[in-house]
Design an enzyme around this catalytic site. Structure first.
Site, mmCIF file in Angstrom:
data_model
loop_
_atom_site.group_PDB
_atom_site.id
_atom_site.type_symbol
_atom_site.label_atom_id
_atom_site.label_comp_id
_atom_site.label_asym_id
_atom_site.label_seq_id
_atom_site.Cartn_x
_atom_site.Cartn_y
_atom_site.Cartn_z
ATOM 1 N N GLY A 54 0.775 -1.243 0.000
ATOM 2 C CA GLY A 54 0.000 0.000 0.000
ATOM 3 C C GLY A 54 0.802 1.287 0.000
ATOM 4 N N LYS A 91 -15.194 -0.126 5.181
ATOM 5 C CA LYS A 91 -14.342 -0.143 6.386
ATOM 6 C C LYS A 91 -15.023 -0.925 7.514
ATOM 7 C CE LYS A 91 -10.719 2.240 5.049
ATOM 8 N NZ LYS A 91 -9.522 1.491 4.618
ATOM 9 N N TYR A 135 -17.980 10.123 2.978
ATOM 10 C CA TYR A 135 -17.158 8.898 3.067
ATOM 11 C C TYR A 135 -17.941 7.691 2.530
ATOM 12 C CZ TYR A 135 -13.234 6.176 4.865
ATOM 13 O OH TYR A 135 -12.129 5.366 4.981
ATOM 14 N N ILE A 181 0.419 6.272 4.268
ATOM 15 C CA ILE A 181 0.513 5.790 5.648
ATOM 16 C C ILE A 181 1.450 4.579 5.699
ATOM 17 C CG2 ILE A 181 -0.807 4.722 7.517
ATOM 18 C CD1 ILE A 181 -3.187 6.498 6.708
ATOM 19 N N ARG A 220 -3.201 13.660 5.121
ATOM 20 C CA ARG A 220 -3.081 14.135 3.734
ATOM 21 C C ARG A 220 -2.370 13.115 2.853
ATOM 22 N NH1 ARG A 220 -4.157 19.723 4.073
ATOM 23 N NH2 ARG A 220 -3.749 20.320 6.223
ATOM 24 N N THR A 221 -3.150 12.277 2.193
ATOM 25 C CA THR A 221 -2.576 11.275 1.289
ATOM 26 C C THR A 221 -3.367 11.291 -0.016
ATOM 27 O OG1 THR A 221 -4.087 9.552 2.026
ATOM 28 C CG2 THR A 221 -2.028 9.763 3.259
ATOM 29 N N LEU A 222 -2.895 10.472 -0.953
ATOM 30 C CA LEU A 222 -3.569 10.349 -2.243
ATOM 31 C C LEU A 222 -5.006 9.848 -2.053
ATOM 32 C CD1 LEU A 222 -2.194 10.818 -4.974
ATOM 33 C CD2 LEU A 222 -1.886 8.337 -5.167
ATOM 34 N N ALA A 223 -5.175 8.860 -1.177
ATOM 35 C CA ALA A 223 -6.513 8.285 -0.945
ATOM 36 C C ALA A 223 -7.450 9.363 -0.397
ATOM 37 C CB ALA A 223 -6.426 7.107 0.030
ATOM 38 N N VAL A 237 -4.531 -6.106 -5.924
ATOM 39 C CA VAL A 237 -5.322 -6.981 -5.046
ATOM 40 C C VAL A 237 -6.681 -7.340 -5.638
ATOM 41 C CG1 VAL A 237 -4.163 -6.233 -2.912
ATOM 42 C CG2 VAL A 237 -6.273 -5.081 -3.651
HETATM 43 P P1 NAD Z 1 -2.547 6.060 -0.314
HETATM 44 O O1 NAD Z 1 -3.272 6.490 -1.530
HETATM 45 O O2 NAD Z 1 -1.159 6.505 -0.140
HETATM 46 O O3 NAD Z 1 -2.608 4.487 -0.154
HETATM 47 C C1 NAD Z 1 -3.653 3.697 -0.704
HETATM 48 C C2 NAD Z 1 -2.974 2.528 -1.358
HETATM 49 O O4 NAD Z 1 -3.939 1.599 -1.878
HETATM 50 C C3 NAD Z 1 -2.102 2.965 -2.551
HETATM 51 O O5 NAD Z 1 -0.787 2.510 -2.376
HETATM 52 C C4 NAD Z 1 -2.750 2.270 -3.732
HETATM 53 O O6 NAD Z 1 -1.807 1.884 -4.710
HETATM 54 C C5 NAD Z 1 -3.354 1.049 -3.040
HETATM 55 N N1 NAD Z 1 -4.340 0.387 -3.877
HETATM 56 C C6 NAD Z 1 -5.517 0.876 -4.355
HETATM 57 N N2 NAD Z 1 -6.093 -0.050 -5.149
HETATM 58 C C7 NAD Z 1 -5.277 -1.145 -5.159
HETATM 59 C C8 NAD Z 1 -5.297 -2.404 -5.811
HETATM 60 N N3 NAD Z 1 -6.292 -2.773 -6.624
HETATM 61 N N4 NAD Z 1 -4.259 -3.275 -5.598
HETATM 62 C C9 NAD Z 1 -3.231 -2.922 -4.790
HETATM 63 N N5 NAD Z 1 -3.138 -1.739 -4.164
HETATM 64 C C10 NAD Z 1 -4.148 -0.865 -4.347
HETATM 65 O O7 NAD Z 1 -3.446 6.583 0.914
HETATM 66 P P2 NAD Z 1 -3.425 6.232 2.458
HETATM 67 O O8 NAD Z 1 -4.228 7.286 3.098
HETATM 68 O O9 NAD Z 1 -2.044 5.956 2.915
HETATM 69 O O10 NAD Z 1 -4.297 4.910 2.518
HETATM 70 C C11 NAD Z 1 -3.852 3.703 3.108
HETATM 71 C C12 NAD Z 1 -4.964 3.067 3.920
HETATM 72 O O11 NAD Z 1 -5.222 3.881 5.050
HETATM 73 C C13 NAD Z 1 -6.296 2.946 3.174
HETATM 74 O O12 NAD Z 1 -6.922 1.740 3.531
HETATM 75 C C14 NAD Z 1 -7.080 4.118 3.718
HETATM 76 O O13 NAD Z 1 -8.465 3.935 3.619
HETATM 77 C C15 NAD Z 1 -6.608 4.082 5.150
HETATM 78 N N6 NAD Z 1 -6.856 5.301 5.927
HETATM 79 C C16 NAD Z 1 -6.507 6.522 5.443
HETATM 80 C C17 NAD Z 1 -6.760 7.660 6.185
HETATM 81 C C18 NAD Z 1 -6.412 9.024 5.661
HETATM 82 O O14 NAD Z 1 -6.955 10.003 6.163
HETATM 83 N N7 NAD Z 1 -5.543 9.165 4.691
HETATM 84 C C19 NAD Z 1 -7.350 7.545 7.462
HETATM 85 C C20 NAD Z 1 -7.671 6.275 7.950
HETATM 86 C C21 NAD Z 1 -7.424 5.157 7.166
#
Ligand code: NAD
Length: 275
Positions: free
Chosen positions: A24, A174, A167, A31, A204-207, A76
């Site tokens: 990820g 989730k 969301y 993260i 602050r991330t791409l997601a 995935v």
């Molecule tokens: P991110 O965009 O950096 O990471 C998301 C990752 O998911 C990316 O690396 C992307 O390549 C991967 N991904 C998406 N589809 C995929 C697929 N089909 N196969 C393999 N990989 C795939 O953003 P992030 O915020 O670091 O997100 C990581 C996790 O943390 C996620 O589950 C997100 O929901 C969760 N999260 C994020 C926050 C936030 O505020 N950013 C808060 C709580 C939880």
């Protein structure tokens, strides 16, 4: 209760001798990358999966900077791609001490406005598949390589428990992911493998950029939180270290909130309401 003199508290280099797969990382704000850096600093040997060529350019230099011994693509949503990634881990390492699942995705159209109006069957299925089922699939492939004392974590968000505007479908996924965490923990617990989730505050991330009004999540997260601060990467990575290292012994099937206390608040401070 055990005699305190028998305790074997870890001293430092908490991840020394442990090998784990990080799924990820998309870029330096991910993260998963924060967690990876913390684990590396504590002596872990790391492997990374990345999604597709477009991300390879960003992720490769990061993986190299922590001397990753595995760097392999993994989508995935595709069984064959998952099997190939874990086959590489099996071939190169044979054993796996920990797994970080930090993956989520939903079509943008489902991350705004009305949940009822904007959740298509297709997006619902895809979001559940990538954001929840993928943890089950990864656990199935990882578990046979894991000895007692191994650990897995996934990343979730409060939108699973409470209504968070925009969301939407991701909140439903989730909730499923957190339930999956408990059921995976039940299956793997007797094997001595611990499975937990971290519910992180907004970062602050791409997601995050894909969620309509994501900025509001950040500012409200800070204003309403008990600590009156943003969730820090250090905090999330520190909890990951705790759960993935031997410090996390006896913790299983848990969803740990790392969100500056936001989840505990039922109402904002009075001045925040009137402002
Ligand atoms: P991110 O965009 O950096 O990471 C998301 C990752 O998911 C990316 O690396 C992307 O390549 C991967 N991904 C998406 N589809 C995929 C697929 N089909 N196969 C393999 N990989 C795939 O953003 P992030 O915020 O670091 O997100 C990581 C996790 O943390 C996620 O589950 C997100 O929901 C969760 N999260 C994020 C926050 C936030 O505020 N950013 C808060 C709580 C939880």
């Amino acid at each position: 209760m055990s005699d305190s003199t028998e305790n074997n508290f870890p001293k430092g280099g908490l991840m020394h001798g442990k090998r784990g797969l990080i799924m990820g990382v998309a870029n330096k704000n991910s993260i998963a990358w924060g967690i990876a850096q913390q684990l590396h600093a504590q002596g872990a040997e790391l492997g990374f999966t990345y999604l597709g060529e477009a991300l390879e350019k960003r992720v490769r230099p990061l993986a190299e900077s922590v001397n990753a011994s595995i760097f392999t693509p993994c989508d995935v949503a595709d069984d064959a791609s998952m099997e190939a990634a874990f086959a590489e881990v099996r071939e190169k390492w044979g054993e796996l001490d920990f797994l970080v699942h930090s993956i989520g995705f939903a079509g943008r159209e489902g991350l705004k406005g009305s949940f009822v109006e904007n959740t298509s069957r297709e997006n619902f299925k895809m979001t559940m598949d990538i954001s929840a089922f993928s943890f089950v699939a990864a656990a199935k492939l990882a578990a046979p390589m894991m000895k007692p004392g191994s650990s897995m974590i996934t990343l979730t968000y409060l939108g699973s428990e409470r209504v968070i505007p925009n969301y939407n479908v991701m909140g439903v996924a989730k909730a499923a992911l957190e339930a999956c965490t408990r059921y995976i923990a039940r299956d793997l617990g007797p094997k001595g493998i611990r499975v937990n989730a971290i519910s992180a505050g907004p970062m602050r991330t791409l997601a995050m950029a894909g969620i309509s009004g994501g900025r509001g999540m950040l500012s409200t997260g800070k204003d309403w939180s008990l600590l009156k601060e943003d969730t820090s990467m250090e905090g999330v990575a520190g909890s990951a270290l705790w759960l993935l290292s031997d410090l996390g012994r006896s913790v299983a099937g848990e969803v740990v909130h790392v969100d500056a206390g936001f989840h505990a608040v039922g109402m904002p401070e009075p001045q925040a309401v009137t402002e």
